[in-house]
Design an enzyme around this catalytic site. Structure first.
Site, PDB file in Angstrom:
ATOM      1  CD  GLU A 251      80.156  69.840   5.616  1.00 49.02           C
ATOM      2  OE1 GLU A 251      79.144  69.131   5.489  1.00 49.02           O
ATOM      3  OE2 GLU A 251      80.592  70.214   6.718  1.00 49.02           O
ATOM      4  CB  CYS A 285      75.259  66.390  -0.297  1.00 47.71           C
ATOM      5  SG  CYS A 285      74.715  67.914   0.468  1.00 47.71           S
TER       6      CYS A 285
HETATM    7  P1  NAD Z   1      84.251  66.259  -6.621  1.00 48.79           P
HETATM    8  O1  NAD Z   1      84.754  65.639  -5.385  1.00 48.79           O
HETATM    9  O2  NAD Z   1      84.531  65.588  -7.905  1.00 48.79           O
HETATM   10  O3  NAD Z   1      84.837  67.746  -6.769  1.00 48.79           O
HETATM   11  C1  NAD Z   1      84.673  68.743  -5.770  1.00 48.79           C
HETATM   12  C2  NAD Z   1      85.774  69.792  -5.929  1.00 48.79           C
HETATM   13  O4  NAD Z   1      87.020  69.212  -5.559  1.00 48.79           O
HETATM   14  C3  NAD Z   1      85.954  70.295  -7.366  1.00 48.79           C
HETATM   15  O5  NAD Z   1      86.286  71.672  -7.341  1.00 48.79           O
HETATM   16  C4  NAD Z   1      87.131  69.473  -7.852  1.00 48.79           C
HETATM   17  O6  NAD Z   1      87.857  70.092  -8.910  1.00 48.79           O
HETATM   18  C5  NAD Z   1      87.965  69.414  -6.589  1.00 48.79           C
HETATM   19  N1  NAD Z   1      88.949  68.326  -6.549  1.00 48.79           N
HETATM   20  C6  NAD Z   1      88.951  67.148  -7.191  1.00 48.79           C
HETATM   21  N2  NAD Z   1      90.056  66.433  -6.881  1.00 48.79           N
HETATM   22  C7  NAD Z   1      90.762  67.176  -6.013  1.00 48.79           C
HETATM   23  C8  NAD Z   1      91.992  66.998  -5.298  1.00 48.79           C
HETATM   24  N3  NAD Z   1      92.719  65.892  -5.428  1.00 48.79           N
HETATM   25  N4  NAD Z   1      92.402  67.985  -4.472  1.00 48.79           N
HETATM   26  C9  NAD Z   1      91.654  69.101  -4.323  1.00 48.79           C
HETATM   27  N5  NAD Z   1      90.496  69.322  -4.963  1.00 48.79           N
HETATM   28  C10 NAD Z   1      90.050  68.370  -5.794  1.00 48.79           C
HETATM   29  O7  NAD Z   1      82.694  66.468  -6.389  1.00 48.79           O
HETATM   30  P2  NAD Z   1      81.597  66.970  -7.424  1.00 48.79           P
HETATM   31  O8  NAD Z   1      81.335  65.904  -8.421  1.00 48.79           O
HETATM   32  O9  NAD Z   1      81.949  68.345  -7.925  1.00 48.79           O
HETATM   33  O10 NAD Z   1      80.322  67.154  -6.454  1.00 48.79           O
HETATM   34  C11 NAD Z   1      79.455  66.122  -6.150  1.00 48.79           C
HETATM   35  C12 NAD Z   1      79.781  65.514  -4.798  1.00 48.79           C
HETATM   36  O11 NAD Z   1      79.773  66.522  -3.796  1.00 48.79           O
HETATM   37  C13 NAD Z   1      78.733  64.504  -4.357  1.00 48.79           C
HETATM   38  O12 NAD Z   1      79.368  63.365  -3.817  1.00 48.79           O
HETATM   39  C14 NAD Z   1      77.947  65.243  -3.287  1.00 48.79           C
HETATM   40  O13 NAD Z   1      77.320  64.435  -2.337  1.00 48.79           O
HETATM   41  C15 NAD Z   1      79.011  66.080  -2.664  1.00 48.79           C
HETATM   42  N6  NAD Z   1      78.402  67.193  -1.948  1.00 48.79           N
HETATM   43  C16 NAD Z   1      78.414  67.184  -0.577  1.00 48.79           C
HETATM   44  C17 NAD Z   1      77.799  68.219   0.125  1.00 48.79           C
HETATM   45  C18 NAD Z   1      77.787  68.242   1.632  1.00 48.79           C
HETATM   46  O14 NAD Z   1      77.496  69.279   2.193  1.00 48.79           O
HETATM   47  N7  NAD Z   1      78.101  67.149   2.320  1.00 48.79           N
HETATM   48  C19 NAD Z   1      77.166  69.249  -0.570  1.00 48.79           C
HETATM   49  C20 NAD Z   1      77.167  69.218  -1.968  1.00 48.79           C
HETATM   50  C21 NAD Z   1      77.798  68.188  -2.651  1.00 48.79           C
END
Ligand code: NAD
Length: 482
Positions: A251, A285
């Site tokens: 997502e 998002c």
């Molecule tokens: P992010 O991708 O930086 O981090 C999300 C999670 O993934 C965190 O727990 C992070 O530690 C982890 N992570 C980072 N690198 C990783 C890896 N290599 N392997 C596994 N896990 C890893 O996102 P963020 O800054 O926390 O959140 C914002 C983003 O999330 C925005 O782009 C937003 O649009 C998206 N988002 C999407 C939805 C949806 O339903 N489509 C909902 C909410 C947020």
């Protein structure tokens, strides 16, 4: 001494200090004070979580769906009884006003209740065969251990949207929240753990995604990976999972448009635009990133938007629970917002409201909700996900142009349309390349309906019975009647 220390939860036990002793501060984004610390998992904790989730899988997957449902309902009741405590932690670490934090925790409880029931309705099929001595059954079974990665913008409800269907389907889980917002999730997972048997069904690891991600994804124990996060992280996870062909649900980011037609109820459209552009400081998002309005009604619509934005209140959501907007959650988020704003202004955009820090704001990451005009698709604000409180407004001449502009994006999460014409509503919904289209509403994800991104906004869906299927594998049982 900080008062709110985060803990991992492994095999039912809270762990405040990792074996490497590595830890990070947790910051209140409204005051910039350090409010606690977060222990960062070392290989020891990662292996222990894998062992616990792997060991408990046999018993949990063999527990009847009704019994699992009973435990999930109990967990929902516990969470509801603790809404205030969890919500306060959420506001403290994430910045959203307390009233909204309470709503998020209640939504998490709702997901537990929903999947407690939906998990009891996992149906199979008996398919007709072309041989009289053969029968074909199709059943759905859990996958095994799930690794779930969660972002900071809705840490509790987005964790629940993974935990509830994964557990209801009979999987066990390891959850990894974002490092700046662990506290509310710790409390949420602790309560769930106290309601679930056997021990080890739910585990929580804290620390860097770059370390924990590859370790969990490459482990033979993990059979399913689910992420809510940025498109960039989604691509990383997909490539980490590729050598093992592991099942992945993603997502990801959005760059969501709203189209306001000339026949729209402009008051409702302005209300929807303001709410969905600025809620949680645009850190959603499905936030509206791009506003397209029919040239014939553009001036009137903008007046109505400005009338509403100028009434929004900003402040520390713990001190004033009903304030409209809190601070942004991170310094990086504020920096990106400023970079998008600067880029737009450099390329000719006009700031018609906001564009600066609010007066009398605290020391935190506060910024005014900002409305821009004279924007175009050469600007980052129209083509990239800002994840901040910017609402760029652009006019269009006809619906073909509006659809082309809305679809001119690598993202495909959510689009919104305001119109009073039924034909326009249907035609636009079908032509827009997005996983969700809201007509005359800007409603967010709701547990009973599928939510997923097209194009680079994701893979698979979350929520509803479709979301449950992401945690189940199909099996065909072919029987010859000898
Ligand atoms: P992010 O991708 O930086 O981090 C999300 C999670 O993934 C965190 O727990 C992070 O530690 C982890 N992570 C980072 N690198 C990783 C890896 N290599 N392997 C596994 N896990 C890893 O996102 P963020 O800054 O926390 O959140 C914002 C983003 O999330 C925005 O782009 C937003 O649009 C998206 N988002 C999407 C939805 C949806 O339903 N489509 C909902 C909410 C947020």
């Amino acid at each position: 001494m900080p008062g709110h220390n985060a803990f991992m939860l492994i095999n039912g036990k809270p762990i405040y200090e990792s074996s490497s002793k590595s830890q990070k501060p947790i910051i209140n984004p409204a005051t910039l004070e350090t409010i606690g610390t977060l222990p960062e998992a070392s290989d020891v904790e990662i292996q222990a979580a894998l062992n616990a989730a792997g060991k408990s899988y046999q018993e949990w997957s063999n527990t009847s769906p009704a019994r699992r449902g009973e435990m999930l309902h109990k967990a929902a009741t516990e969470v509801r009884a603790n809404v205030e405590a969890i919500a306060r932690l959420l506001t403290l670490e994430q910045g959203k006003p307390l009233a909204e934090a309470r709503g998020e925790v209640k939504a998490a409880a709702e997901a537990l209740d929903y999947y407690a029931e939906e998990g009891q309705r996992v149906l199979g099929e008996i398919l007709p065969t072309n041989k009289s001595d053969t029968r074909s059954l199709v059943i759905r079974q859990p996958l095994g251990v799930v690794a779930a990665f969660v972002p900071w913008n809705y840490p509790v409800s987005l964790a629940a949207w993974k935990i509830a269907p994964a557990l209801a389907a009979g999987n066990t889980i390891i959850v990894k929240p974002a490092s700046n917002t662990p506290l509310a999730t710790c409390e949420f997972v602790r309560l769930l753990n106290s309601c679930l048997e056997p021990i080890g069904v739910i585990n929580l690891l804290l620390g860097s995604g770059a370390k924990i991600g590859p370790a969990l994804i490459s482990s033979p124990v993990v059979q399913k990976i689910t992420l809510t996060g940025s498109t960039e992280t989604g691509k990383q996870i997909m490539s980490l999972a590729a050598p093992y062909l592991k099942k992945v649900s993603l997502e990801l980011g959005g760059n969501c448009p709203i189209i306001v037609c000339r026949d729209a109820d402009l008051e409702a459209a302005a209300q929807g635009t303001v709410y969905r552009s600025f809620r949680n400081m645009g850190q959603i998002c499905n936030a509206i990133n791009r506003v397209y309005v029919d040239r014939a009604v553009a001036d009137t619509f903008l007046e109505k938007v400005l009338a509403r934005v100028s009434k929004m209140t900003i402040g520390d959501g713990l001190r004033d629970p009903d304030v409209d907007l809190g601070p942004m959650a991170t310094a990086d988020g504020l920096e990106k917002t400023l970079a998008h704003l600067e880029d737009a202004v450099d390329k000719g955009a006009t700031v018609v409201y906001g564009g600066k820090r609010p007066e009398n704001a605290g020391p935190g990451y506060f910024f005014m909700p900002t409305v821009l005009t004279n924007v175009n698709h050469q600007m980052r604000v129209m083509t990239e996900e800002t994840f901040g409180p910017l609402a760029p407004v652009m006019s269009f001449s006809d619906l073909d142009e509006a659809v082309a502009l809305a679809n001119d994006s690598p993202y495909g999460l959510v689009a919104y349309v305001y119109t009073s014409n039924l034909k326009t509503a249907f035609v636009l919904s079908e032509r827009l390349q997005f996983g969700t289209v809201g007509i005359n509403n800007v409603t967010g994800g709701e547990v009973a309906f599928p939510y997923g991104g097209w194009k680079e906004s994701g893979l698979g869906v979350e929520l509803s019975h479709h979301g449950l299927n992401e945690y189940l594998a199909l099996k065909h049982i072919r029987i010859t009647l000898l």
